[in-house]
Design a protein around this motif. Structure first.
Motif, PDB file in Angstrom:
ATOM      1  N   UNK A   1       0.781  -1.230   0.000  1.00  0.00           N
ATOM      2  CA  UNK A   1       0.000   0.000   0.000  1.00  0.00           C
ATOM      3  C   UNK A   1       0.810   1.275   0.000  1.00  0.00           C
ATOM      4  N   UNK A   2       2.137   1.168   0.107  1.00  0.00           N
ATOM      5  CA  UNK A   2       2.983   2.365   0.125  1.00  0.00           C
ATOM      6  C   UNK A   2       3.275   2.794  -1.307  1.00  0.00           C
ATOM      7  N   UNK A   3       2.859   3.988  -1.667  1.00  0.00           N
ATOM      8  CA  UNK A   3       3.073   4.464  -3.023  1.00  0.00           C
ATOM      9  C   UNK A   3       4.249   5.420  -3.114  1.00  0.00           C
ATOM     10  N   UNK A   4       4.660   5.702  -4.338  1.00  0.00           N
ATOM     11  CA  UNK A   4       5.721   6.671  -4.574  1.00  0.00           C
ATOM     12  C   UNK A   4       5.127   8.076  -4.701  1.00  0.00           C
TER      13      UNK A   4
ATOM     14  N   UNK B   1      21.702   6.760   7.284  1.00  0.00           N
ATOM     15  CA  UNK B   1      21.435   5.379   7.675  1.00  0.00           C
ATOM     16  C   UNK B   1      20.113   4.850   7.137  1.00  0.00           C
ATOM     17  N   UNK B   2      19.363   5.668   6.394  1.00  0.00           N
ATOM     18  CA  UNK B   2      18.039   5.258   5.940  1.00  0.00           C
ATOM     19  C   UNK B   2      18.054   4.455   4.654  1.00  0.00           C
ATOM     20  N   UNK B   3      16.894   4.416   4.017  1.00  0.00           N
ATOM     21  CA  UNK B   3      16.732   3.630   2.786  1.00  0.00           C
ATOM     22  C   UNK B   3      17.660   4.141   1.686  1.00  0.00           C
ATOM     23  N   UNK B   4      18.397   3.241   1.121  1.00  0.00           N
ATOM     24  CA  UNK B   4      19.268   3.588  -0.003  1.00  0.00           C
ATOM     25  C   UNK B   4      18.403   4.021  -1.182  1.00  0.00           C
ATOM     26  N   UNK B   5      18.807   5.115  -1.834  1.00  0.00           N
ATOM     27  CA  UNK B   5      18.087   5.582  -3.007  1.00  0.00           C
ATOM     28  C   UNK B   5      16.933   6.517  -2.717  1.00  0.00           C
ATOM     29  N   UNK B   6      16.706   6.833  -1.446  1.00  0.00           N
ATOM     30  CA  UNK B   6      15.632   7.755  -1.072  1.00  0.00           C
ATOM     31  C   UNK B   6      16.240   9.028  -0.484  1.00  0.00           C
ATOM     32  N   UNK B   7      15.693  10.184  -0.885  1.00  0.00           N
ATOM     33  CA  UNK B   7      16.222  11.452  -0.398  1.00  0.00           C
ATOM     34  C   UNK B   7      15.897  11.623   1.082  1.00  0.00           C
ATOM     35  N   UNK B   8      16.591  12.566   1.715  1.00  0.00           N
ATOM     36  CA  UNK B   8      16.366  12.825   3.139  1.00  0.00           C
ATOM     37  C   UNK B   8      14.915  13.193   3.412  1.00  0.00           C
ATOM     38  N   UNK B   9      14.356  14.165   2.688  1.00  0.00           N
ATOM     39  CA  UNK B   9      12.991  14.592   2.954  1.00  0.00           C
ATOM     40  C   UNK B   9      11.995  13.491   2.645  1.00  0.00           C
ATOM     41  N   UNK B  10      12.261  12.710   1.613  1.00  0.00           N
ATOM     42  CA  UNK B  10      11.382  11.583   1.304  1.00  0.00           C
ATOM     43  C   UNK B  10      11.381  10.583   2.459  1.00  0.00           C
ATOM     44  N   UNK B  11      12.548  10.313   3.025  1.00  0.00           N
ATOM     45  CA  UNK B  11      12.628   9.370   4.140  1.00  0.00           C
ATOM     46  C   UNK B  11      11.841   9.873   5.351  1.00  0.00           C
ATOM     47  N   UNK B  12      11.937  11.173   5.634  1.00  0.00           N
ATOM     48  CA  UNK B  12      11.316  11.715   6.840  1.00  0.00           C
ATOM     49  C   UNK B  12       9.819  11.951   6.653  1.00  0.00           C
ATOM     50  N   UNK B  13       9.403  12.353   5.460  1.00  0.00           N
ATOM     51  CA  UNK B  13       8.018  12.752   5.246  1.00  0.00           C
ATOM     52  C   UNK B  13       7.147  11.697   4.571  1.00  0.00           C
TER      53      UNK B  13
END
Length: 461
Positions: A257-260, A289-301
């Motif tokens: 259910x998680x979309x881009x 340390x987060x998901x590889x390939x995801x930007x900082x703001x994408x990871x947080x928001x």
């Protein structure tokens, strides 16, 4: 309606608006401390009087805790079809530690900090100043035209800073009275000074505490180390298996259910210029340390996470004790985004733990809340109205941002009242809310009032 005249009135009346804010801040409405119960009620009564003075039908509604303020505009409006609910809270955090305040937290004043005029006092930003930006906008619109652009109901809470124990029962009991087209919530921040923002998404939360038990007592590691199972060893294995080498959570079905992000949203966030260095350096870090390939703001928001918030097991006092503990425990939190089911995530975690235990070990679980992620659709008309009005006021495009944490009332509105929320706030990251020397930029207060006048007017158009 004459928006230009209303904006001029807001400018001219700013000193009077500040006097009202100062009077509001002087009320020591600390909801978490029973010693201030009378002051909390006084603040609620003050809000009722202000709204009645504007022509609202306002009342103080009793709850098992602190009262709610409910007010309805029943006078003339430009657009009868639209009806909004404004939410704010009139209670504040405790002021401790008092000795760190440079002045009395309930004696508000204007100071100049780094060349910027700010309002200093407990509640100046969270949430008395933010709440008054809306009420003062309503005051100007009514003074100018004698009517409001749309119908307005106001709900002000007196327990937000103490967990909102009465909120959900109150919403359920007054659903027909409070369910409107959209909730307007002013308890969030701008992206930066002079760059407004709308928070369009909030992450949900699943909190779990797990305890692994093995032997029926603590064991001497010299006598039992090796043959006997050690709960700490099992717990660390369980926790380590929750992430893969790319920082993704390994629970089966976790990303269902998680979309881009839509391309336009992703590009707008990329344009904000937040990098790994700018995000991590202020807290003394430099390696992501987060998901590889995801930007900082994408990871947080916009991405779900799994984090460990506390681990306990064995001897943790001074000195050294060679022991195999009987139990070991951990507190684990999952931040969720729209599309994820908190109940399924909780059960997937519990299955993950049980699947990794030998026959001599057992696991017990204690839940610590669960709520889904929330988001306005990126093409929501409410969002478009807000963005257009904010850009008109601030002269720069407003940013659509996400919230890495949760604002429980937004979930309550959606779940109980079936109502979306538009989160428009004028706070800044350096406002020191919940801390000594809380402040609210004078410009945030002034242009926040003007912004709400524009938004309300735009809702009628």
């Amino acid at each position: 309606m004459s928006l230009a005249s209303a904006l001029d009135r807001i400018d001219a009346a700013l000193p009077a608006s500040l006097e009202r804010l100062f009077a509001f801040v002087r009320l020591k409405s600390i909801s978490a401390d029973p010693a201030y119960a009378d002051e909390v009620r006084m603040a609620g009564t003050w809000c009722v009087a202000e709204l009645e003075g504007l022509g609202f039908e306002a009342s103080l509604r009793e709850t098992p805790g602190h009262p709610m303020v409910v007010a309805h505009w029943t006078g003339p409006v430009a657009d009868e079809a639209r009806h909004v609910l404004f939410y704010g809270h009139y209670d504040v955090q405790p002021v401790d530690p008092l000795h760190l305040w440079r002045s009395d937290p309930f004696d508000p004043k204007i100071e100049v900090q780094d060349g910027v005029k700010v309002i200093v006092g407990r509640g100046a930003a969270d949430d008395k100043g933010q709440t008054l930006t809306f009420i003062e906008a309503v005051r100007a619109l009514l003074a100018e035209d004698g009517r409001l652009p749309v119908r307005v109901t106001v709900l002000l809470e007196g327990e937000e800073e103490s967990g909102s124990p009465s909120l959900e029962p109150f919403l359920a009991a007054h659903k027909d009275e409070l369910a409107r087209d959209v909730a307007l919530v002013c308890d969030t921040n701008m992206w930066a000074r002079r760059r407004p923002a709308i928070t369009a998404s909030l992450r949900g939360l699943v909190g779990e505490e797990v305890t692994i038990a093995c032997a029926d007592r603590d064991l001497h590691s010299g006598l039992f180390g090796g043959p006997a199972w050690n709960p700490i060893r099992l717990l660390t294995h369980v926790l380590a298996d929750l992430h893969d080498a790319d920082g993704r959570v390994t629970l089966p079905g976790f990303y269902d259910g998680v979309g881009d992000l839509p391309d336009e949203v992703w590009k707008s966030w990329e344009a904000l210029g937040t990098t790994e260095a700018t995000f991590l350096a202020p807290v003394g870090l430099k390696t992501p340390a987060g998901e590889v390939g995801r930007s900082i703001l994408e990871q947080v928001w916009a991405r779900p996470t799994c984090e460990f918030n506390g681990i306990l097991g064995g001897y943790t006092g001074d000195g050294f004790k060679t022991v195999l503990p009987a139990t070991a425990s951990a507190k684990v939190s999952f931040r969720l985004v729209v599309g994820q089911d908190p109940a399924k995530i909780r059960e997937a975690f519990r299955a993950h733990v049980r699947d990794r235990l030998p026959p001599d070990a057992t696991a017990s679980f204690h839940p610590h809340g669960g709520s889904p992620g929330l988001a306005l659709p990126w093409d929501s008309p409410w969002l478009k109205v807000g963005l257009t009005a904010l850009e008109a006021e601030w002269g720069v495009p407003a940013v659509v941002i996400g919230g890495g944490g949760s604002i429980p009332v937004v979930g309550s509105f959606e779940r109980i009242l079936g109502m979306r929320s538009l989160l428009v706030g004028f706070g800044l990251d350096d406002d020191r809310i919940h801390s000594p020397n809380e402040k609210y930029d004078l410009e945030s207060f002034h242009k926040g009032i003007r912004s709400w006048a524009r938004i309300l007017t735009a809702l009628a158009e």
